[in-house]
Scaffold this active site. Structure first.
Site, PDB file in Angstrom:
ATOM      1  N   ARG A  46     -11.067 -13.605  10.076  1.00 55.11           N
ATOM      2  CA  ARG A  46      -9.673 -13.918  10.564  1.00 55.11           C
ATOM      3  C   ARG A  46      -9.047 -14.574   9.203  1.00 55.11           C
ATOM      4  O   ARG A  46      -7.779 -14.294   8.774  1.00 55.11           O
ATOM      5  CB  ARG A  46      -9.593 -14.828  11.730  1.00 55.11           C
ATOM      6  CG  ARG A  46      -8.248 -15.636  11.867  1.00 55.11           C
ATOM      7  CD  ARG A  46      -8.390 -16.455  13.001  1.00 55.11           C
ATOM      8  NE  ARG A  46      -9.174 -17.752  12.560  1.00 55.11           N
ATOM      9  CZ  ARG A  46      -8.693 -18.760  12.047  1.00 55.11           C
ATOM     10  NH1 ARG A  46      -7.368 -18.915  11.464  1.00 55.11           N
ATOM     11  NH2 ARG A  46      -9.652 -19.775  11.607  1.00 55.11           N
ATOM     12  N   ARG A  47      -9.541 -15.708   8.660  1.00 54.01           N
ATOM     13  CA  ARG A  47      -9.101 -16.273   7.420  1.00 54.01           C
ATOM     14  C   ARG A  47      -8.957 -15.130   6.261  1.00 54.01           C
ATOM     15  O   ARG A  47      -8.037 -15.562   5.560  1.00 54.01           O
ATOM     16  CB  ARG A  47      -9.829 -17.158   7.027  1.00 54.01           C
ATOM     17  CG  ARG A  47      -9.781 -18.522   8.037  1.00 54.01           C
ATOM     18  CD  ARG A  47     -10.720 -19.809   7.693  1.00 54.01           C
ATOM     19  NE  ARG A  47     -10.591 -20.773   8.767  1.00 54.01           N
ATOM     20  CZ  ARG A  47     -11.510 -21.629   9.271  1.00 54.01           C
ATOM     21  NH1 ARG A  47     -12.716 -21.104   8.773  1.00 54.01           N
ATOM     22  NH2 ARG A  47     -11.398 -22.438  10.008  1.00 54.01           N
TER      23      ARG A  47
ATOM     24  N   ARG B   5     -20.816 -19.336   3.898  1.00 56.36           N
ATOM     25  CA  ARG B   5     -21.492 -19.737   5.039  1.00 56.36           C
ATOM     26  C   ARG B   5     -21.924 -21.029   4.895  1.00 56.36           C
ATOM     27  O   ARG B   5     -22.164 -21.856   3.749  1.00 56.36           O
ATOM     28  CB  ARG B   5     -22.736 -18.605   5.525  1.00 56.36           C
ATOM     29  CG  ARG B   5     -22.341 -17.447   6.077  1.00 56.36           C
ATOM     30  CD  ARG B   5     -21.706 -17.470   7.479  1.00 56.36           C
ATOM     31  NE  ARG B   5     -22.394 -18.392   8.356  1.00 56.36           N
ATOM     32  CZ  ARG B   5     -23.408 -18.228   9.142  1.00 56.36           C
ATOM     33  NH1 ARG B   5     -24.243 -17.124   8.895  1.00 56.36           N
ATOM     34  NH2 ARG B   5     -24.080 -19.036   9.781  1.00 56.36           N
TER      35      ARG B   5
ATOM     36  N   ARG C  98     -20.655 -26.285   2.608  1.00 52.70           N
ATOM     37  CA  ARG C  98     -19.306 -25.281   1.988  1.00 52.70           C
ATOM     38  C   ARG C  98     -18.717 -26.359   1.024  1.00 52.70           C
ATOM     39  O   ARG C  98     -18.262 -25.938  -0.218  1.00 52.70           O
ATOM     40  CB  ARG C  98     -18.484 -25.055   3.082  1.00 52.70           C
ATOM     41  CG  ARG C  98     -18.902 -24.012   3.976  1.00 52.70           C
ATOM     42  CD  ARG C  98     -17.803 -23.090   5.067  1.00 52.70           C
ATOM     43  NE  ARG C  98     -18.633 -23.059   6.272  1.00 52.70           N
ATOM     44  CZ  ARG C  98     -17.923 -22.589   7.205  1.00 52.70           C
ATOM     45  NH1 ARG C  98     -16.585 -22.232   7.358  1.00 52.70           N
ATOM     46  NH2 ARG C  98     -18.569 -22.523   8.527  1.00 52.70           N
TER      47      ARG C  98
ATOM     48  N   LYS D 121     -14.090 -22.743  19.973  1.00 53.16           N
ATOM     49  CA  LYS D 121     -13.900 -21.244  19.239  1.00 53.16           C
ATOM     50  C   LYS D 121     -15.404 -20.534  19.018  1.00 53.16           C
ATOM     51  O   LYS D 121     -15.127 -19.330  18.561  1.00 53.16           O
ATOM     52  CB  LYS D 121     -13.220 -21.666  17.902  1.00 53.16           C
ATOM     53  CG  LYS D 121     -14.205 -22.260  16.857  1.00 53.16           C
ATOM     54  CD  LYS D 121     -13.406 -22.333  15.691  1.00 53.16           C
ATOM     55  CE  LYS D 121     -14.058 -22.939  14.613  1.00 53.16           C
ATOM     56  NZ  LYS D 121     -13.517 -23.130  13.089  1.00 53.16           N
ATOM     57  N   ASP D 122     -16.346 -21.183  19.398  1.00 53.59           N
ATOM     58  CA  ASP D 122     -17.697 -20.518  19.159  1.00 53.59           C
ATOM     59  C   ASP D 122     -18.096 -19.837  20.493  1.00 53.59           C
ATOM     60  O   ASP D 122     -19.325 -19.368  20.544  1.00 53.59           O
ATOM     61  CB  ASP D 122     -18.754 -21.573  18.759  1.00 53.59           C
ATOM     62  CG  ASP D 122     -18.719 -22.263  17.303  1.00 53.59           C
ATOM     63  OD1 ASP D 122     -18.042 -21.549  16.474  1.00 53.59           O
ATOM     64  OD2 ASP D 122     -19.238 -23.200  17.383  1.00 53.59           O
TER      65      ASP D 122
ATOM     66  N   CYS E  17     -17.075 -11.883  16.408  1.00 57.31           N
ATOM     67  CA  CYS E  17     -17.084 -12.145  14.994  1.00 57.31           C
ATOM     68  C   CYS E  17     -16.984 -11.054  14.175  1.00 57.31           C
ATOM     69  O   CYS E  17     -16.683 -11.104  12.840  1.00 57.31           O
ATOM     70  CB  CYS E  17     -18.337 -12.906  14.483  1.00 57.31           C
ATOM     71  SG  CYS E  17     -18.613 -14.553  15.203  1.00 57.31           S
TER      72      CYS E  17
END
Length: 302
Positions: free
Chosen positions: A130-131, A148, A154, A82-83, A241
Protein backbone atom coordinates in the site's frame (compact mmCIF):
# COMPACT_ATOMS: atom_id res chain seq x y z
CA UNK A 1 -16.65 -11.45 36.16
CA UNK A 2 -13.69 -13.85 36.14
CA UNK A 3 -11.18 -13.18 38.98
CA UNK A 4 -8.22 -14.02 36.74
CA UNK A 5 -7.67 -13.90 32.98
CA UNK A 6 -4.80 -14.75 30.65
CA UNK A 7 -4.14 -12.46 27.71
CA UNK A 8 -2.08 -13.38 24.64
CA UNK A 9 0.21 -11.08 22.70
CA UNK A 10 3.15 -11.10 20.35
CA UNK A 11 6.49 -10.39 22.02
CA UNK A 12 7.66 -7.46 19.87
CA UNK A 13 8.30 -4.20 21.70
CA UNK A 14 5.30 -2.54 20.05
CA UNK A 15 2.94 -5.46 20.69
CA UNK A 16 3.96 -5.54 24.36
CA UNK A 17 3.66 -1.78 24.77
CA UNK A 18 0.17 -1.53 23.32
CA UNK A 19 -1.02 -4.72 25.00
CA UNK A 20 0.26 -3.80 28.47
CA UNK A 21 -1.19 -0.30 28.19
CA UNK A 22 -4.56 -1.86 27.38
CA UNK A 23 -4.30 -4.33 30.26
CA UNK A 24 -3.40 -1.50 32.67
CA UNK A 25 -6.63 0.26 31.67
CA UNK A 26 -8.53 -2.99 32.14
CA UNK A 27 -7.07 -3.50 35.62
CA UNK A 28 -7.95 0.09 36.49
CA UNK A 29 -11.55 -0.56 35.47
CA UNK A 30 -11.60 -3.81 37.48
CA UNK A 31 -9.32 -3.31 40.52
CA UNK A 32 -9.62 -6.91 41.79
CA UNK A 33 -8.81 -8.53 38.46
CA UNK A 34 -5.63 -10.61 38.19
CA UNK A 35 -3.98 -11.05 34.80
CA UNK A 36 -1.37 -13.36 33.30
CA UNK A 37 0.55 -12.76 30.08
CA UNK A 38 1.05 -15.39 27.38
CA UNK A 39 3.74 -14.50 24.82
CA UNK A 40 3.24 -16.04 21.38
CA UNK A 41 5.66 -16.13 18.45
CA UNK A 42 3.68 -15.88 15.20
CA UNK A 43 4.57 -16.87 11.65
CA UNK A 44 4.98 -13.20 10.78
CA UNK A 45 7.49 -12.80 13.61
CA UNK A 46 9.54 -15.82 12.54
CA UNK A 47 9.88 -14.79 8.87
CA UNK A 48 11.81 -11.53 8.72
CA UNK A 49 13.90 -11.91 5.56
CA UNK A 50 11.13 -11.68 2.92
CA UNK A 51 8.33 -9.23 2.11
CA UNK A 52 5.00 -10.20 3.64
CA UNK A 53 3.46 -10.42 0.16
CA UNK A 54 5.79 -13.35 -0.60
CA UNK A 55 5.03 -15.42 2.47
CA UNK A 56 1.28 -15.23 2.90
CA UNK A 57 -1.72 -13.03 3.39
CA UNK A 58 -3.28 -11.33 6.38
CA UNK A 59 -3.24 -13.50 9.46
CA UNK A 60 0.52 -14.05 9.65
CA UNK A 61 0.63 -12.13 12.93
CA UNK A 62 -2.53 -13.56 14.51
CA UNK A 63 -2.95 -17.25 13.59
CA UNK A 64 -1.00 -18.77 16.48
CA UNK A 65 -2.56 -16.31 18.93
CA UNK A 66 -6.05 -17.28 17.78
CA UNK A 67 -5.12 -20.93 18.29
CA UNK A 68 -4.24 -20.09 21.90
CA UNK A 69 -7.71 -18.58 22.33
CA UNK A 70 -9.49 -21.52 20.77
CA UNK A 71 -7.65 -24.15 22.83
CA UNK A 72 -8.16 -22.25 26.09
CA UNK A 73 -4.58 -21.17 26.83
CA UNK A 74 -5.69 -17.52 26.70
CA UNK A 75 -8.94 -15.69 27.47
CA UNK A 76 -8.39 -12.69 25.21
CA UNK A 77 -5.79 -11.35 22.81
CA UNK A 78 -4.71 -7.84 21.86
CA UNK A 79 -4.11 -7.33 18.13
CA UNK A 80 -3.38 -4.44 15.83
CA UNK A 81 -6.57 -4.62 13.79
CA UNK A 82 -4.67 -3.95 10.57
CA UNK A 83 -3.00 -7.38 11.05
CA UNK A 84 -6.36 -9.17 11.19
CA UNK A 85 -8.16 -10.78 8.23
CA UNK A 86 -11.55 -9.34 7.39
CA UNK A 87 -13.37 -12.45 8.64
CA UNK A 88 -12.76 -13.67 12.19
CA UNK A 89 -12.51 -17.48 12.57
CA UNK A 90 -15.52 -19.42 13.81
CA UNK A 91 -15.63 -19.50 17.58
CA UNK A 92 -13.94 -16.12 18.02
CA UNK A 93 -15.11 -12.51 18.01
CA UNK A 94 -13.70 -9.00 18.28
CA UNK A 95 -15.21 -8.11 21.63
CA UNK A 96 -13.70 -4.67 22.09
CA UNK A 97 -12.22 -1.88 19.95
CA UNK A 98 -10.66 0.79 22.19
CA UNK A 99 -10.26 4.43 21.18
CA UNK A 100 -7.95 4.77 18.21
CA UNK A 101 -4.47 6.25 18.16
CA UNK A 102 -3.44 8.49 15.22
CA UNK A 103 -4.16 6.38 12.07
CA UNK A 104 -1.82 8.27 9.72
CA UNK A 105 1.53 7.24 8.25
CA UNK A 106 4.70 9.00 9.31
CA UNK A 107 7.89 9.66 7.36
CA UNK A 108 11.20 9.29 9.18
CA UNK A 109 13.81 11.13 7.11
CA UNK A 110 16.54 12.49 9.42
CA UNK A 111 18.54 14.33 6.77
CA UNK A 112 15.79 15.66 4.49
CA UNK A 113 12.75 15.78 6.81
CA UNK A 114 9.94 15.77 4.22
CA UNK A 115 8.86 13.68 1.26
CA UNK A 116 9.18 16.64 -1.10
CA UNK A 117 12.73 17.34 0.08
CA UNK A 118 14.06 13.86 -0.63
CA UNK A 119 16.41 13.97 -3.64
CA UNK A 120 15.65 12.02 -6.80
CA UNK A 121 16.86 8.45 -6.41
CA UNK A 122 16.62 8.48 -2.61
CA UNK A 123 16.00 5.05 -1.07
CA UNK A 124 12.82 4.88 1.00
CA UNK A 125 12.01 1.72 2.96
CA UNK A 126 8.62 0.19 3.66
CA UNK A 127 7.21 -3.30 4.16
CA UNK A 128 3.79 -2.35 2.75
CA UNK A 129 2.58 -2.68 -0.85
CA UNK A 130 0.00 0.00 0.00
CA UNK A 131 2.72 2.44 0.95
CA UNK A 132 4.79 1.51 -2.10
CA UNK A 133 1.86 2.44 -4.37
CA UNK A 134 1.26 5.70 -2.49
CA UNK A 135 4.93 6.69 -2.51
CA UNK A 136 5.38 5.97 -6.21
CA UNK A 137 2.28 8.03 -6.98
CA UNK A 138 3.64 10.95 -4.96
CA UNK A 139 7.29 10.65 -6.02
CA UNK A 140 7.93 8.37 -8.99
CA UNK A 141 11.62 9.33 -8.88
CA UNK A 142 12.22 7.66 -5.50
CA UNK A 143 13.54 4.11 -5.11
CA UNK A 144 11.12 2.22 -2.84
CA UNK A 145 12.88 -0.68 -1.10
CA UNK A 146 11.35 -3.48 1.03
CA UNK A 147 12.07 -3.04 4.75
CA UNK A 148 10.92 -5.76 7.17
CA UNK A 149 11.31 -6.00 10.92
CA UNK A 150 9.87 -4.50 14.07
CA UNK A 151 9.80 -0.72 14.51
CA UNK A 152 13.12 -0.65 16.36
CA UNK A 153 14.74 -2.88 13.71
CA UNK A 154 13.61 -0.61 10.88
CA UNK A 155 14.83 2.47 12.70
CA UNK A 156 18.23 0.83 13.23
CA UNK A 157 18.46 0.04 9.51
CA UNK A 158 17.64 3.67 8.74
CA UNK A 159 20.22 4.94 11.21
CA UNK A 160 22.81 2.57 9.73
CA UNK A 161 22.35 4.22 6.33
CA UNK A 162 20.48 1.45 4.51
CA UNK A 163 17.76 3.95 3.60
CA UNK A 164 17.37 7.70 3.25
CA UNK A 165 13.91 7.47 4.80
CA UNK A 166 11.33 4.96 6.00
CA UNK A 167 7.56 5.13 6.44
CA UNK A 168 5.91 3.77 9.58
CA UNK A 169 2.51 3.99 11.22
CA UNK A 170 2.59 7.02 13.52
CA UNK A 171 0.51 5.06 16.05
CA UNK A 172 3.37 2.62 16.60
CA UNK A 173 5.86 5.42 17.17
CA UNK A 174 3.51 7.08 19.67
CA UNK A 175 2.92 3.85 21.60
CA UNK A 176 6.67 3.29 21.85
CA UNK A 177 7.33 6.88 22.93
CA UNK A 178 9.21 7.47 19.67
CA UNK A 179 6.90 10.03 18.07
CA UNK A 180 9.82 12.46 17.98
CA UNK A 181 11.46 10.30 15.30
CA UNK A 182 8.75 11.23 12.78
CA UNK A 183 9.85 14.12 10.59
CA UNK A 184 6.56 14.41 8.66
CA UNK A 185 3.05 13.08 9.14
CA UNK A 186 1.74 12.08 5.71
CA UNK A 187 -1.73 13.39 4.86
CA UNK A 188 -4.34 10.82 3.76
CA UNK A 189 -4.25 12.41 0.30
CA UNK A 190 -0.61 11.28 0.06
CA UNK A 191 -0.74 7.96 1.94
CA UNK A 192 -4.23 6.71 2.76
CA UNK A 193 -4.00 4.55 5.92
CA UNK A 194 -4.39 0.80 6.06
CA UNK A 195 -7.64 -0.77 7.21
CA UNK A 196 -7.80 -0.41 10.98
CA UNK A 197 -4.48 1.42 11.27
CA UNK A 198 -3.99 2.87 14.75
CA UNK A 199 -6.78 0.73 16.23
CA UNK A 200 -6.61 -2.33 18.45
CA UNK A 201 -8.92 -5.32 18.29
CA UNK A 202 -9.43 -7.30 21.49
CA UNK A 203 -10.40 -10.82 20.48
CA UNK A 204 -11.87 -13.58 22.63
CA UNK A 205 -14.00 -16.70 22.35
CA UNK A 206 -17.40 -15.85 20.90
CA UNK A 207 -19.39 -17.50 23.68
CA UNK A 208 -17.39 -16.16 26.60
CA UNK A 209 -19.93 -13.71 28.02
CA UNK A 210 -17.84 -13.02 31.14
CA UNK A 211 -14.82 -11.85 29.15
CA UNK A 212 -17.02 -9.82 26.80
CA UNK A 213 -18.48 -8.06 29.84
CA UNK A 214 -15.02 -7.53 31.30
CA UNK A 215 -13.84 -5.77 28.13
CA UNK A 216 -16.98 -3.69 27.59
CA UNK A 217 -15.82 -0.57 29.52
CA UNK A 218 -12.88 -0.14 27.13
CA UNK A 219 -14.95 -0.28 23.93
CA UNK A 220 -15.11 2.95 21.89
CA UNK A 221 -18.21 3.10 19.69
CA UNK A 222 -16.92 5.75 17.29
CA UNK A 223 -13.66 3.91 16.60
CA UNK A 224 -15.49 0.60 16.25
CA UNK A 225 -17.91 2.10 13.72
CA UNK A 226 -15.10 3.54 11.60
CA UNK A 227 -13.14 0.29 11.74
CA UNK A 228 -16.23 -1.72 10.77
CA UNK A 229 -16.62 0.40 7.63
CA UNK A 230 -12.96 -0.06 6.74
CA UNK A 231 -13.10 -3.81 7.31
CA UNK A 232 -16.15 -3.98 5.08
CA UNK A 233 -13.97 -2.68 2.25
CA UNK A 234 -11.35 -5.30 3.10
CA UNK A 235 -13.90 -8.12 2.92
CA UNK A 236 -15.36 -6.92 -0.39
CA UNK A 237 -11.90 -6.68 -1.96
CA UNK A 238 -10.69 -9.97 -0.54
CA UNK A 239 -7.64 -7.98 0.55
CA UNK A 240 -4.49 -9.51 1.98
CA UNK A 241 -0.79 -8.65 2.10
CA UNK A 242 -0.58 -9.32 -1.66
CA UNK A 243 -3.14 -6.60 -2.44
CA UNK A 244 -2.18 -2.92 -2.32
CA UNK A 245 -5.26 -1.39 -0.72
CA UNK A 246 -6.29 1.20 1.85
CA UNK A 247 -9.47 2.26 3.60
CA UNK A 248 -9.90 5.06 6.08
CA UNK A 249 -13.12 6.20 7.77
CA UNK A 250 -13.62 9.23 9.95
CA UNK A 251 -16.49 11.04 11.60
CA UNK A 252 -17.39 14.51 10.38
CA UNK A 253 -20.19 15.88 12.51
CA UNK A 254 -23.19 13.64 11.97
CA UNK A 255 -21.68 11.93 8.91
CA UNK A 256 -19.19 9.20 8.10
CA UNK A 257 -16.60 9.76 5.37
CA UNK A 258 -14.99 6.61 3.96
CA UNK A 259 -12.14 6.69 1.43
CA UNK A 260 -10.47 3.67 -0.15
CA UNK A 261 -8.23 2.53 -2.97
CA UNK A 262 -7.05 -0.75 -4.45
CA UNK A 263 -4.48 -1.57 -7.11
CA UNK A 264 -2.97 -4.57 -8.82
CA UNK A 265 -0.03 -6.21 -6.99
CA UNK A 266 2.42 -4.35 -9.24
CA UNK A 267 0.77 -1.03 -8.39
CA UNK A 268 -0.98 -0.63 -11.74
CA UNK A 269 -4.70 -0.03 -12.30
CA UNK A 270 -5.25 1.96 -9.11
CA UNK A 271 -8.92 2.65 -8.37
CA UNK A 272 -10.01 5.19 -5.76
CA UNK A 273 -13.44 5.58 -4.21
CA UNK A 274 -15.24 7.55 -1.54
CA UNK A 275 -18.58 7.52 0.24
CA UNK A 276 -20.08 9.99 2.67
CA UNK A 277 -23.20 8.89 4.52
CA UNK A 278 -25.18 9.76 7.66
CA UNK A 279 -23.44 8.37 10.74
CA UNK A 280 -24.34 4.64 10.89
CA UNK A 281 -26.59 3.47 13.70
CA UNK A 282 -24.60 0.25 14.19
CA UNK A 283 -21.31 -1.43 13.33
CA UNK A 284 -23.24 -3.72 11.00
CA UNK A 285 -24.58 -0.75 9.07
CA UNK A 286 -21.09 0.73 8.87
CA UNK A 287 -19.74 -2.56 7.56
CA UNK A 288 -22.39 -2.51 4.83
CA UNK A 289 -21.17 0.95 3.76
CA UNK A 290 -17.67 -0.47 3.41
CA UNK A 291 -18.89 -3.54 1.56
CA UNK A 292 -20.71 -1.29 -0.90
CA UNK A 293 -17.64 0.85 -1.58
CA UNK A 294 -15.42 -2.20 -1.89
CA UNK A 295 -17.76 -3.83 -4.41
CA UNK A 296 -17.80 -0.59 -6.37
CA UNK A 297 -14.00 -0.73 -6.60
CA UNK A 298 -14.12 -4.37 -7.68
CA UNK A 299 -16.59 -3.49 -10.43
CA UNK A 300 -14.22 -0.90 -11.89
CA UNK A 301 -11.29 -3.35 -12.14
CA UNK A 302 -9.65 -3.40 -15.59
Amino acid sequence: MPPMVTYATRRSALALAQCRALVARLESAHPHLETTELLVVTTGDRIQDRPLAEVGGKGLFVKEIEEALLDGRADFAVHSIKDMPGVVPDGLSIACVPAREDPLDALVAPAHRTLDALPAGARIGTSSLRRMVALKAARADLVVVPCRGNVDTRLRKLDAGEFDAIVLARAGLVRLGLQGRATQVLAPEVSLPAVGQGALGIECRAGDAAVHALLAPLHDTETATCVAAERGVLVALGGDCKTPMAAHAQRSGARLRLRAFVANPDGSSRRDGEREVPWPSSESEARDVGLGLGRELVATRV
